[in-house]
Design a protein around this motif. Structure first.
Motif, mmCIF file in Angstrom:
data_model
loop_
_atom_site.group_PDB
_atom_site.id
_atom_site.type_symbol
_atom_site.label_atom_id
_atom_site.label_comp_id
_atom_site.label_asym_id
_atom_site.label_seq_id
_atom_site.Cartn_x
_atom_site.Cartn_y
_atom_site.Cartn_z
ATOM 1 N N ASP A 1 0.333 10.181 -6.521
ATOM 2 C CA ASP A 1 -1.064 10.731 -6.829
ATOM 3 C C ASP A 1 -1.401 11.425 -8.036
ATOM 4 O OD1 ASP A 1 -2.083 9.468 -4.282
ATOM 5 O OD2 ASP A 1 -1.657 11.633 -3.363
ATOM 6 N N LYS B 1 7.576 5.026 -4.321
ATOM 7 C CA LYS B 1 6.325 5.526 -3.707
ATOM 8 C C LYS B 1 5.459 5.804 -4.679
ATOM 9 C CE LYS B 1 4.842 9.253 -0.486
ATOM 10 N NZ LYS B 1 5.479 10.545 0.301
ATOM 11 N N LYS B 2 4.036 5.514 -4.442
ATOM 12 C CA LYS B 2 3.029 5.891 -5.159
ATOM 13 C C LYS B 2 2.758 7.361 -5.330
ATOM 14 C CE LYS B 2 -1.845 5.225 -5.654
ATOM 15 N NZ LYS B 2 -3.347 4.895 -5.149
ATOM 16 N N GLU C 1 0.004 -1.033 -6.062
ATOM 17 C CA GLU C 1 -0.389 -1.479 -4.670
ATOM 18 C C GLU C 1 -0.899 -2.956 -5.004
ATOM 19 O OE1 GLU C 1 -3.256 1.681 -3.392
ATOM 20 O OE2 GLU C 1 -1.774 2.553 -2.466
ATOM 21 N N GLU D 1 1.085 -1.304 -0.165
ATOM 22 C CA GLU D 1 -0.055 -0.044 -0.032
ATOM 23 C C GLU D 1 0.952 1.221 -0.117
ATOM 24 O OE1 GLU D 1 -3.688 2.131 2.739
ATOM 25 O OE2 GLU D 1 -2.705 0.064 3.216
ATOM 26 N N GLY D 2 0.522 2.141 -0.817
ATOM 27 C CA GLY D 2 1.288 3.235 -0.955
ATOM 28 C C GLY D 2 2.426 3.232 -1.795
ATOM 29 N N ARG D 3 2.658 2.121 -2.423
ATOM 30 C CA ARG D 3 3.921 1.732 -3.496
ATOM 31 C C ARG D 3 3.553 1.404 -4.785
ATOM 32 N NH1 ARG D 3 8.476 3.956 -1.284
ATOM 33 N NH2 ARG D 3 9.454 2.345 -2.319
#
Length: 233
Positions: free
Chosen positions: A233, A230-231, A211, A181-183
């Motif tokens: 947005d 890192k993801k 994710e 999550e978040g990647r």
């Protein structure tokens, strides 16, 4: 989320001495919907003919990683560095406030390498160069962690929260990789063919992963690169 990108839909250039496949907008290939994937700005799959190359030219404020697939890559720069690298090796340059460099193929066969540009976590770094000659078997049927952030533990460290792994997976073998999550991650099927979560990838195809953990099964000997970050947005 998984999105397959077929290599036939990627940008292309043929300058004679240089043939390139562009994963993202670059040079004469421009697609406003395909500028970057997170902090990953460029992946060019370059074929450089013998005794040719990129003459001295400038860069700034970019983390540049080169991954040698086949042949010999010879680097030179205005910081006094000069090195020739072969299959499976990694070269890193932080362009920072500005650097001049050249990349040539002084060997007697075609050079294939992946030219990777990553946006730094801030501008204005002091220019820096490094390289690492990995043993090929270090990635055979296991992930080889080649590049990380300065806080990570890979041999090559750059100014961004990103991890670069390589893998050679023998036919019929499987390997998994978490994308938490978040990647997010970008996978390149450099050589061979495989299924990623039951989606077939052929030679030079790619995949965006957000994710979602992946399971790779090699349909033939597969050479794979993954950039995990890192993801955005």
């Amino acid at each position: 989320m998984l999105r397959k990108i077929e290599n036939k839909n990627m940008g292309r250039s043929n300058l004679g001495w240089l043939q390139s496949v562009f994963h993202f907008s670059f040079a004469e290939y421009y697609n406003p919907d395909n500028i970057n994937f997170g902090v990953l700005r460029v992946i060019n799959d370059d074929l450089v003919q013998a005794n040719t190359g990129f003459d001295t030219h400038p860069h700034r404020d970019m983390e540049i990683v080169s991954y040698v697939v086949e042949g010999e890559l010879t680097h030179g720069d205005n910081m006094g560095n000069k090195k020739t690298l072969t299959r499976g090796s990694v070269q890193y340059m932080s362009a920072g406030t500005g650097v001049y460099h050249s990349e040539h193929n002084f060997g007697n066969k075609t050079l294939r390498f992946l030219q990777i540009w990553i946006l730094p976590d801030k501008e204005g770094y002091k220019p820096n160069y490094g390289d690492h000659e990995f043993q090929w078997n270090d990635r055979r049927n296991k992930w080889l962690h080649m590049v990380s952030s300065k806080e990570g533990n890979a041999p090559v460290k750059i100014n961004q929260d990103i991890n670069i792994y390589s893998l050679q997976l023998d036919k019929g073998n499987e390997s998994s990789l978490p994308v938490k999550e978040g990647r997010q991650a970008y996978l390149v099927q450099i050589e061979g063919s495989a299924e990623v979560n039951n989606i077939k990838l052929d030679d030079r195809d790619a995949m965006e992963i957000v994710e979602e953990d992946i399971l790779i099964e090699a349909k033939e000997i597969s050479h794979i690169l993954v950039l995990e970050m890192k993801k955005q947005d």
